[in-house]
Design a protein around this motif. Structure first.
Motif, PDB file in Angstrom:
ATOM      1  N   CYS A 223       0.859  -1.188   0.000  1.00 34.07           N
ATOM      2  CA  CYS A 223       0.000   0.000   0.000  1.00 34.07           C
ATOM      3  C   CYS A 223       0.892   1.234   0.000  1.00 34.07           C
ATOM      4  O   CYS A 223       1.417   1.630   1.040  1.00 34.07           O
ATOM      5  N   CYS A 224       1.064   1.827  -1.159  1.00 39.42           N
ATOM      6  CA  CYS A 224       1.968   2.965  -1.312  1.00 39.42           C
ATOM      7  C   CYS A 224       1.237   4.291  -1.136  1.00 39.42           C
ATOM      8  O   CYS A 224       0.011   4.363  -1.215  1.00 39.42           O
ATOM      9  N   GLY A 225       2.022   5.340  -0.904  1.00 33.72           N
ATOM     10  CA  GLY A 225       1.470   6.679  -0.761  1.00 33.72           C
ATOM     11  C   GLY A 225       2.564   7.706  -0.976  1.00 33.72           C
ATOM     12  O   GLY A 225       2.913   8.029  -2.102  1.00 33.72           O
ATOM     13  N   TYR A 226       3.155   8.165   0.106  1.00 31.97           N
ATOM     14  CA  TYR A 226       4.226   9.173   0.059  1.00 31.97           C
ATOM     15  C   TYR A 226       5.422   8.663  -0.742  1.00 31.97           C
ATOM     16  O   TYR A 226       5.937   7.587  -0.466  1.00 31.97           O
ATOM     17  N   LYS A 227       5.813   9.422  -1.755  1.00 31.69           N
ATOM     18  CA  LYS A 227       6.950   9.075  -2.628  1.00 31.69           C
ATOM     19  C   LYS A 227       6.845   7.626  -3.133  1.00 31.69           C
ATOM     20  O   LYS A 227       7.839   6.890  -3.213  1.00 31.69           O
ATOM     21  N   GLN A 228       5.618   7.234  -3.511  1.00 27.70           N
ATOM     22  CA  GLN A 228       5.383   5.858  -3.931  1.00 27.70           C
ATOM     23  C   GLN A 228       6.183   5.443  -5.150  1.00 27.70           C
ATOM     24  O   GLN A 228       6.505   4.276  -5.334  1.00 27.70           O
TER      25      GLN A 228
END
Length: 256
Positions: A52-57
């Motif tokens: 589960c990516c988000g910040y600077k994915q």
């Protein structure tokens, strides 16, 4: 059984490192802590991951997109632009990376990957903590419980000394950094049934708050007690301590 890893937060308490990379990509012994976590699961035969990516994915995606080339010996013939692989040191992993949003909280991130898990039991953990945990035992404990969710519980070592003081102010005893505080905490390494998706509503919901409270009210939360090693990487000091353990060959989580 798929392994879901929450790797989208800002890691603000580790800002010295996370200004450049997402927290799960901060390195221990030259490898991201995310890699260490995946190696723990892989040791028990679980090689299919959903991150589960988000910040600077994009940095997580680039790391795995180029993982094969960075972990094999090769010959590059510049005369004809060909690459010949000599020896492959890569992993037997299938890694699905999903952009679950920049501001999305843990509950929302889990909700967003439900379609990739399907209607089956899955494993879930945070992308910033390592342990010498027996994943097989967590699954066995979960199956025996018959609950929707199993959480790994841990008694942390106290960071400060503890005083036992009488009513008149006399110190009865002092224990420097007691080994057990008597309090069990959530350290991730969950085993989940797909029913937990029904407790999740939207992006701005912490899995550990309303959804988990409702699961508890429904008597569907089971605790697996882990008494071995566990350590999160919340601060620069934590990162330094984990690197010291790895560099000295004394990393308890290196079970592979």
């Amino acid at each position: 059984m798929k392994v879901v890893i929450l790797a989208g937060g800002f890691g603000s308490r580790l800002s010295e490192a996370t200004v450049a990379v997402p927290k799960p990509m901060v390195e221990i012994g030259g490898k991201p802590i995310l890699w260490h976590i995946m190696k723990i699961y892989s040791h028990f035969g679980f090689n299919e991951f959903i991150i589960c990516c988000g910040y600077k994915q994009y940095l997580i995606k680039e790391y795995f997109a180029n993982y094969f080339k960075h972990n094999c010996d090769m010959t590059v013939d510049l005369s004809n632009n060909s690459i010949h692989i000599l020896d492959n040191h890569s992993e037997n992993w299938k890694v699905t990376m999903i952009d679950t949003g920049l501001e999305t909280l843990t509950g929302g991130r889990i909700k967003r990957i439900s379609q990739y898990v399907g209607n089956e039991t899955f494993l879930l953990t945070y992308g910033d903590g390592v342990a010498d945990i027996d994943i097989g035992q967590t699954i066995a404990s979960h199956k025996t419980s018959g609950k929707y969710l199993t959480m790994t519980a841990y008694q942390p070592v106290g960071r400060l000394g503890v005083l036992n003081i009488s009513v008149d102010g006399t110190v009865q005893s002092f224990e420097e950094k007691p080994s057990e505080s008597g309090t069990w905490i959530n350290v991730g390494f969950f085993v989940c049934e797909p029913e937990i998706f029904g407790y999740l509503k939207g992006d701005h919901e912490m899995f550990e708050k309303e959804p988990m409270q409702q699961i508890i009210q429904d008597r569907q939360l089971h605790a697996f007690k882990h008494s071995g090693f566990w350590k999160p990487m919340d601060t620069l000091r934590d990162n330094t301590e984990l690197n010291d353990l790895w560099n000295k060959g004394k990393a308890p989580w290196k079970i592979w």
